[in-house]
Design an enzyme around this catalytic site. Structure first.
Site, PDB file in Angstrom:
ATOM      1  N   ASP A  87       0.818  -1.261   0.031  1.00 36.57           N
ATOM      2  CA  ASP A  87      -0.058   0.132   0.005  1.00 36.57           C
ATOM      3  C   ASP A  87       0.858   1.166   0.082  1.00 36.57           C
ATOM      4  O   ASP A  87       1.414   1.591   1.018  1.00 36.57           O
ATOM      5  CB  ASP A  87      -0.934   0.197   1.227  1.00 36.57           C
ATOM      6  CG  ASP A  87      -1.995   0.976   1.149  1.00 36.57           C
ATOM      7  OD1 ASP A  87      -1.937   2.025   0.364  1.00 36.57           O
ATOM      8  OD2 ASP A  87      -2.872   1.189   2.086  1.00 36.57           O
ATOM      9  N   ASP A 296      -1.366   7.933  -6.138  1.00 42.70           N
ATOM     10  CA  ASP A 296      -1.867   7.012  -5.175  1.00 42.70           C
ATOM     11  C   ASP A 296      -2.127   5.862  -6.194  1.00 42.70           C
ATOM     12  O   ASP A 296      -3.197   5.660  -6.575  1.00 42.70           O
ATOM     13  CB  ASP A 296      -3.024   7.282  -4.475  1.00 42.70           C
ATOM     14  CG  ASP A 296      -3.393   6.391  -3.303  1.00 42.70           C
ATOM     15  OD1 ASP A 296      -2.781   5.063  -3.513  1.00 42.70           O
ATOM     16  OD2 ASP A 296      -4.346   6.485  -2.732  1.00 42.70           O
TER      17      ASP A 296
END
Length: 444
Positions: A87, A296
């Site tokens: 992540d 992201d």
């Protein structure tokens, strides 16, 4: 994934439609004889799993087809096999350490002679956790305690610890992670396939920071999400020259600014050749930090603050309508994934989309152009009469209570993305990502 940046509290995500499912990209480590320990190449593969299969923090956006990168590696002495979700929007890496829960894969610290809990008086606990969404605390045993809260108000918590992580042929003793002894899941069967999460943002305790790699890169195919992840530095002769944009850093904490996110400066947007007539001040974070632009890989689509989104939406709709390319879905109550309200009806019999206007994101020093099928996303299972529904892949951050611009992975497909931590910049170039793995000699 991105944080929903709130100075007071996290807005409730239960008002946002829950996931139908998300896609996990499985990573298998691959080492070639010509490679040194300074560069690791990892092929990416996909697996579809139902929604709720992996707990997500409420400061992360939830979207359909979220792509999670999972890394199989070993931890402890003797080594135990674990699988961690990669992540880029999180800092703390963590493993499930409670065998009393019904998970197939957990890490047992009692079996590792190199496991060591972090005391709450240590510098690691007092200084290096300052960018955690929830500050670390001291438990009854004087150990450093971390809490991760989830969208359903449940939480995962445990102690910070250190142990040896093995990735490929190299070992990293003293790696800091969270050893979580409680965890919530809405789908035990699927959730049990992963042992934890690997944080990859710019925080001092993120995995990439602890590994001390100067950069990492990835490339995701637009056809099946396969591709390649590269950790470390490499001279890639076949890759086109990268366009670089600097990472934005601030030293003063601001309530709405994520200091450890991959933040760049968006300066404008154009549709085909037309630059939207917007003041540059709209793209600059204000005195609270609201309005930063984050790259992201854990968020699927791209989200823009209201005034910028509205200008882009109107111009894209005007150009497609003027050219009679598409028929707008006339349903004011339909908003895809809570933030995307420009959708089109496309006949089920139509096998391809018409040629669409391009959208270019104009960063400081570089541009990223989105074209073709990446501009519209077919909503699974949504049918109106004899038409399928396609939605514009840019959304309105305001509708999601997110005070930021978020550049999602959907618009990073077939783009080589390089995160250069040493020079504090992000580089990108167009490339056929399904061929990238073959270039590195890994099977996709």
């Amino acid at each position: 994934m991105t944080r929903t940046l709130s100075a007071v509290s996290t807005p409730p995500l239960k008002s946002i439609p829950f996931l139908l499912f998300h896609i996990q990209i499985q990573i298998q480590l691959c080492f070639c004889a010509s490679q040194s320990i300074d560069m690791l190449v990892l092929p990416l593969k996909t697996q579809v799993v139902p929604s709720g299969s992996f707990p997500r923090s409420p400061n992360k956006l939830h979207f359909h087809h979220n792509v999670s990168l999972t890394v199989p590696l070993t931890v402890g002495t003797p080594p135990q096999n674990v699988s961690m979700v990669l992540d880029t929007g999180s800092e703390l890496s963590w493993l499930r350490c409670n065998k009393s829960q019904t998970f197939l894969t957990t890490f047992d610290p009692n079996r590792s002679s190199s496991y060591s809990p972090v005391p709450c008086s240590s510098v690691t606990c007092t200084d290096r956790t300052r960018d955690f969404p929830i500050p670390a605390s001291c438990d009854s045993n004087q150990l450093c305690h971390a809490i991760l809260s989830y969208a359903d108000a449940s939480s995962s918590e445990g102690n910070l610890a250190s142990d040896t992580f093995y990735i490929g042929n190299s070992d990293m003793p003293g790696t800091i992670f969270g050893c979580m002894d409680s965890s919530y899941t809405t789908n035990t069967e699927e959730d049990s396939k992963n042992t934890g999460l690997m944080g990859m943002n710019r925080g001092s305790l993120s995995f990439v920071s602890q590994m001390d790699f100067p950069k990492f890169s990835y490339c995701i195919s637009d056809s099946d999400f396969s591709g390649v992840l590269l950790l470390g530095d490499a001279n890639i002769s076949w890759l086109m020259p990268l366009n670089y944009t600097p990472l934005i850093q601030i030293s003063t904490p601001l309530p709405y600014f994520d200091r450890v996110a991959y933040t760049v400066q968006l300066e404008g947007i154009k549709v085909s050749a037309k630059v939207l007539p917007l003041p540059k001040s709209l793209f600059v974070p204000d005195h609270t930090g609201a309005g930063q632009t984050m790259v992201d890989s854990g968020t699927q689509f791209t989200f823009l603050l209201g005034p910028v989104y509205s200008a882009l939406r109107n111009e894209f709709q005007n150009q497609t309508t003027h050219l009679h390319l598409l028929r707008v879905l006339d349903d004011p109550n339909y908003v895809f994934q809570g933030g995307m309200d420009l959708c089109y009806r496309v006949p089920l019999s139509q096998t391809s989309l018409p040629r669409l206007p391009t959208v270019s994101l104009m960063f400081r020093g570089a541009e990223m152009t989105v074209s073709g099928d990446r501009l519209l996303y077919r909503v699974p299972g949504e049918v109106r009469g004899n038409d399928s529904v396609y939605c514009f892949t840019f959304g309105n951050s305001d509708l999601l209570a997110v005070e930021a611009y978020v550049i999602g992975h959907h618009h990073q497909q077939n783009v080589w993305m390089e995160f250069d931590l040493e020079k504090s910049r992000i580089g990108f170039a167009q490339v056929q990502c399904d061929l990238a793995g073959q270039r590195f000699g890994v099977g996709l």
